[in-house]
Design a protein around this motif. Structure first.
Motif: not given
Length: 295
Positions: A1-2, A34-35, A38-39, A41, A43-44, A48
């Motif tokens: 994502m970064e 995006t953080d 991730k929290s 779960g 990661t892609d 989302s």
């Protein structure tokens, strides 16, 4: 994502030409979003969905974030998803049809003519820094430019003989703004007498320099305007943007047309400029209430 965010930042910078402050705002919003993913779960970014965006906005709301902050975050997220769909990283945009939180429009704080006069008379013209401060304040009130635009001005951006300055605004859009006689006189005095004494070494292109001889910063000017507001006994809360608001309002009060004010302020949309018509109406009501014998 970064990596995708980096691609998006490159797109905004190179293709859209957005200013550094705007880019930082987008990047900050997207890293925070995006953080959050991730929290949860995720990661892609492709995993989302609409629910994640809503949950994130609710989380911000529970933290007490203002409606304007929620609206800005949603705008950043929406622009990011649109970019990802455009570049075929995603098939669908989960932010479509999400309603933007309604922001209550607050009327900008405006100084009266008397308060402006007090502020502009504050600097000590016996000192180089005072001449500089006077020139900066007069220039802001004379042109209505943003503080970020003020501190970015270079020597080559101002033409005192012709009476105008060249300003680079948001989105790297250039505009020409006329200067009044008072501003021209004070700026000429600053350039001829004060600026050479403030410079420590040659080669500095900035029009306005600090005590180190380097380009004036936004933070540096913030301290300057606060100092003179306090010194002048002005009770109203003043920010560097206050003179911009006052410039626009006073022009409209004295008969300037909205389109001309829009062009001088560098507003892309005239609806942004129209907020000042509400200010003038409000001030007219106040004047009427205070002066009419049967109000």
């Amino acid at each position: 994502m970064e990596i995708l965010i980096d691609h998006f930042m490159h797109f905004l910078s190179v293709e859209k030409g957005l200013a550094a402050n705007t880019l930082e705002s987008y990047q900050r919003d997207l890293f925070a979003y995006t953080d959050f993913l991730k929290s949860e779960g995720v990661t892609d970014i492709a995993a989302s969905n609409r629910s994640h965006i809503i949950s994130y906005l609710v989380t911000l709301q529970k933290k007490g974030r203002a409606t304007a902050t929620l609206s800005r975050n949603l705008a950043s997220i929406r622009a990011f998803y649109q970019f990802l769909v455009r570049d075929r990283h995603l098939e669908h945009d989960p932010s479509i049809h999400l309603e933007t939180p309604k922001i209550e429009k607050r009327l900008p704080k405006v100084l009266s003519l008397e308060e402006v006069e007090k502020l502009l008379e504050g600097p000590d013209l016996g000192q180089p820094s005072g001449v500089r401060d006077k020139a900066m304040l007069e220039l802001l009130y004379a042109t209505g430019i943003r503080v970020s635009e003020l501190v970015q001005l270079n020597m080559g951006d101002i033409n005192l003989e012709m009476g105008f300055l060249k300003c680079m605004g948001k989105g790297s859009k250039e505009r020409m703004i006329p200067l009044g006689k008072v501003a021209i006189s004070v700026i000429r005095q600053y350039i001829e007498t004060a600026r050479p004494r403030l410079l420590k070494v040659g080669g500095e292109s900035a029009l306005f320099v600090n005590h180190l001889g380097k380009r004036m910063t936004r933070q540096g000017f913030w301290k300057i305007i606060k100092k003179y507001a306090l010194q002048s006994g002005i009770m109203a809360e003043i920010t560097p943007h206050t003179l911009r608001h006052s410039f626009a309002t006073h022009l409209l009060e004295n008969g300037a047309d909205l389109r001309s004010v829009q062009e001088m302020l560098g507003h892309a949309d005239i609806s942004t400029t129209q907020i000042y018509t509400h200010v003038t109406r409000s001030r007219i009501k106040d004047v009427y209430a205070k002066t009419h014998p049967r109000a």
